[in-house]
Design an enzyme around this catalytic site. Structure first.
Site, mmCIF file in Angstrom:
data_model
loop_
_atom_site.group_PDB
_atom_site.id
_atom_site.type_symbol
_atom_site.label_atom_id
_atom_site.label_comp_id
_atom_site.label_asym_id
_atom_site.label_seq_id
_atom_site.Cartn_x
_atom_site.Cartn_y
_atom_site.Cartn_z
ATOM 1 N N TRP A 140 15.020 1.233 -17.860
ATOM 2 C CA TRP A 140 14.774 -0.146 -18.543
ATOM 3 C C TRP A 140 13.410 -0.511 -19.214
ATOM 4 O O TRP A 140 12.502 0.283 -18.336
ATOM 5 C CB TRP A 140 15.525 -1.045 -17.582
ATOM 6 N N GLN A 146 14.524 -3.205 -24.910
ATOM 7 C CA GLN A 146 15.606 -4.313 -25.423
ATOM 8 C C GLN A 146 15.075 -5.113 -26.781
ATOM 9 O O GLN A 146 15.818 -5.551 -27.307
ATOM 10 C CB GLN A 146 15.559 -5.240 -24.187
ATOM 11 N N HIS A 161 11.083 -18.444 -18.259
ATOM 12 C CA HIS A 161 11.259 -18.929 -16.878
ATOM 13 C C HIS A 161 10.920 -20.207 -16.494
ATOM 14 O O HIS A 161 10.781 -20.511 -15.444
ATOM 15 C CB HIS A 161 10.730 -17.762 -15.763
ATOM 16 N N GLU A 198 13.488 -15.164 -21.344
ATOM 17 C CA GLU A 198 14.570 -15.391 -20.233
ATOM 18 C C GLU A 198 14.253 -16.691 -19.654
ATOM 19 O O GLU A 198 13.294 -17.263 -19.548
ATOM 20 C CB GLU A 198 14.048 -14.186 -19.172
#
Length: 730
Positions: free
Chosen positions: A321, A342, A606, A627
């Site tokens: 990842w 990603q 976050h 995120e």
């Protein structure tokens, strides 16, 4: 946890939850800087203080009448303004002085009504002299006070033209002016800046030693910067760990060539690169040993002004990842392979090709970039970047260190150095206060008041008061991810509403006492036009928690117009020390009140409420990665009135014009996977508010989105980590 058997082009599994002082203090300055107090008798005769100093003005008539012409000592050059009231001319004396008089040598276009005003910070002004019967010609005005900034504020013109001054002279004395000890400029760069030339013995051993210390020191106190003088270096494998920067000291990458590699991999984390943060590579040419250089990073890891004479692999060994990064002003001769990355943003560069896209690959001003094709393949491509100015960098001119400040570009495409030496200005190190661990905020502010720029050497800096950057064109440059920690709930740094401040290369780490803000650009109500010379924020990162408890209501507040935010990671920690829904409380990541603000490479994650809120007009964002907070305890904790969850990126209903490209938000509500988020993006439905290439993703089914933006876009579902996309909105 490690990733195994990931297909090179398929979407990777959701990224896992990330898991994971300073020495002696120097003596503070004995005297605080005072302004606008009655002058005491100077010990020395008044002297001309203004000649050759920095001058700014509210406007200029045309290119041949700049503000600096009024303080250049040449009676044949002049400053002239636009034909409107009011107008001003300001001179920065560089340090507070006890003032005696001001001499104004007017051209035929003079002021009938004007004031002479004084200031210690360039923001708050006091009138030292005023008249409504200005006579033109040469006027001598007596003034009394201690100040660093002096300006003529004209409120009524005597003619139909603007205001025009051949010379603006300020006389006074710095002796007895109450300035306290002088903070010296220049000096050595301290023990954690390592400078090499091709003949230096033991280069590889030193690189290996620092890497062994920094490879897994995610929240450690070590900070290092490696600099290589121009030349060729053979058999180099520079592995770059946490809080480590590597750079060449030429004016362009090809001045410093490695026959070898500049490497980031993820062996320390079992092949998972999602925590490879806080490092950089700049200004080097690399001939990779295998033909491919590996740079497997995630957030807060910039790759700037690099020339890779081969291919570039952005994934860790084994294709585990990886979660996104940033390339600017670089040339990669071969292909760039993101593989398991990603998302990624590349700006103003040249590449030989790009092999695949996972969720969000965004390009602006990149020669060789793939064509725009979102959602499949997932490429968002802009032909040019609207406005850009590359990050300042340290270089050597002969045996002297200087800081190069690149020029602003509009509608840029390709690198700044393709045609040779880039355009810009070099500032000698003597014009910088070289900040070393142990320096106090009092000393730092005194240096700024003297007119010095700041060069933070690698280290950790606790500040018990705000660092105030009040002078136009000030450079604040950090080396080796220098880290500023505000104590007692202060704001770490504030920038006045002035032209052309450059902030670059440092980390602001919130302290345990809540700060209302951590970084502010422009004061409340700021509104000056900075389009010609914008303030830039580059590789400036913010962290709340992780290294220990930290709290801040808002991390970055942008009040000034025309600011360029070029690569930032603003992070409320999801792992490390001092992490919990209330332990590292941080409601807002980035809030923008200024107009015409541009973000290129915006990573914000976050936060307890809105990650980004935008109130200014004509804002633009090219690439956004987000995120939502992992640790929301339940649905009620993020309930926003009648709305489920706070948007990752919200444009206020008052805004008429806004645009964004290549933007993604991910949910990983791993405490309560049943949480629903109504949407990732929220914006007013107006013709001038437009978005391109949006996506939301549920990471393994940990929470879900009902829509992508407002009520548009399909919901996420299941555990397969498949994005829901909107190509264009509205």
């Amino acid at each position: 946890m490690p990733a195994v058997g990931i297909p090179l082009i398929a979407a990777p599994p959701p990224r896992a939850a990330r898991k994971g002082l300073v020495g002696a203090v120097v003596t503070a300055l004995a005297a605080a800087l005072l302004a606008l107090t009655p002058a005491t008798e100077a010990e020395a005769a008044p002297v001309l203080l203004s000649q050759g100093k920095q001058a700014t003005a509210s406007s200029q008539e045309h290119y041949g009448t700049p503000a600096g012409s009024a303080v250049d000592g040449d009676p044949g050059t002049r400053w002239s303004s636009a034909a409107a009231d009011p107008q001003w001319l300001r001179v920065d004396l560089g340090a507070p002085a006890a003032l005696d008089r001001v001499e104004l040598s007017w051209e035929a276009a003079y002021a009938k009504t004007y004031r002479i005003e004084l200031s210690s910070n360039g923001t708050d002004w006091s009138t030292a002299y005023s008249t409504t019967t200005g006579a033109g010609g040469t006027e001598t005005v007596g003034v009394s006070g201690t100040a660093r900034y002096v300006r003529m504020l004209g409120t009524a013109r005597a003619t139909g033209y603007g205001y025009s001054l051949w010379e603006f002279k300020v006389f006074g004395s710095t002796d007895g002016g109450g300035t306290g000890p002088v903070v010296p400029g220049g000096g050595d760069l301290g023990p954690n800046v390592h400078v090499f030339d091709p003949s230096t013995p033991g280069i590889q051993a030193k690189l290996d030693q620092v890497f062994s210390e920094q490879e897994s020191a995610q929240f450690g106190s070590g900070r290092h910067a490696f600099f290589f003088k121009p030349g060729t270096y053979d058999n180099i494998n520079a592995q770059i760990g946490f809080y480590t920067s590597i750079a060449g000291l030429g004016l362009k990458p090809d001045d410093t060539t490695f026959n070898g590699d500049v490497t980031v991999d993820a062996g320390w984390f079992n092949g998972n690169a999602t925590q490879n943060f806080w490092r950089s590579a700049e200004n080097l040419a690399v001939n990779p040993v295998s033909g491919t250089n590996r740079w497997a990073v995630s957030q807060a890891a910039s790759f700037r002004r690099m020339h890779v004479k081969g291919a570039l692999n952005l994934a860790p060994n084994g294709y585990g990842w990886a979660s996104g990064g940033y390339i600017a002003d670089s040339k990669i001769d071969g292909q760039v392979g993101p593989y398991s990355q990603q998302q990624w943003y590349t700006r103003d560069s040249s590449i030989g090709g790009w092999t695949n896209g996972v969720w969000n690959m965004t390009f602006s001003g990149v020669e060789g970039a793939p064509a725009n094709s979102f959602p499949e393949p997932r490429y968002t491509t802009l032909d040019t970047t609207p406005v850009s100015r590359e990050k300042p960098f340290l270089h050597m001119d002969g045996n002297e260190f200087k800081v190069f400040v690149p020029a602003k570009r509009t509608n840029a495409r390709g690198t700044t150095w393709a045609g040779g030496t880039p355009q810009g200005t070099s500032i000698p190190l003597s014009k910088f206060y070289v900040v070393k661990p142990g320096a106090t905020a009092t000393t730092i502010n005194a240096a700024l008041e003297q007119g010095l720029n700041l060069l933070f050497t690698p280290g950790i800096y606790h500040v018990d008061r705000t660092i105030n950057v009040n002078r136009a064109d000030t450079v604040v440059l950090g080396l080796g991810l220098a880290t500023i920690i505000p104590d007692n709930g202060v704001t770490a740094m504030k920038v006045a509403d002035v032209d052309g401040v450059k902030l670059a290369g440092f980390l602001v780490d919130a302290g345990p006492v809540n700060s209302p803000t951590l970084l502010e650009i422009g004061g409340q109500g700021a509104g000056a036009d900075h389009a010609a010379n914008p303030t830039t924020v580059q590789d400036v990162y913010v962290r709340v928690g992780g290294a220990g408890p930290g709290k801040a209501t808002t991390s970055i507040l942008v009040n000034s117009d025309d600011v360029i935010i070029d690569h930032t990671w603003v992070w409320r920690a999801d792992h490390g020390e001092g992490v919990g829904w209330e332990t590292n409380r941080a409601d807002y990541g980035v809030r923008v009140n200024g107009d015409d603000v541009l973000a290129t490479g915006l990573f914000v994650e976050h936060f307890n409420k809105y990650d980004v809120e935008w109130f200014g007009e004509r804002g633009k964002t090219i690439f956004y990665q987000n995120e939502k907070a992992y640790d929301a305890p339940n649905q009620a904790a993020i309930q926003n009135g009648d709305t489920k969850g706070y948007a990752a990126y919200r444009v206020d209903d008052s805004v008429d014009t806004h645009e964004g490209w290549g933007m993604g938000s991910y949910s990983n509500y791993n405490v309560d996977p049943a949480i629903r988020q109504d949407h990732g993006f929220k914006a007013p439905v107006k013709p001038g508010v437009r978005f391109h290439s949006l996506l939301v993703v549920s990471l393994g089914g940990n929470g879900h989105y009902n829509h992508v933006i407002n009520d548009t876009g399909s919901p996420t579902s299941g555990t397969s980590t498949v994005p829901s996309t909107v190509v264009s909105y509205p």
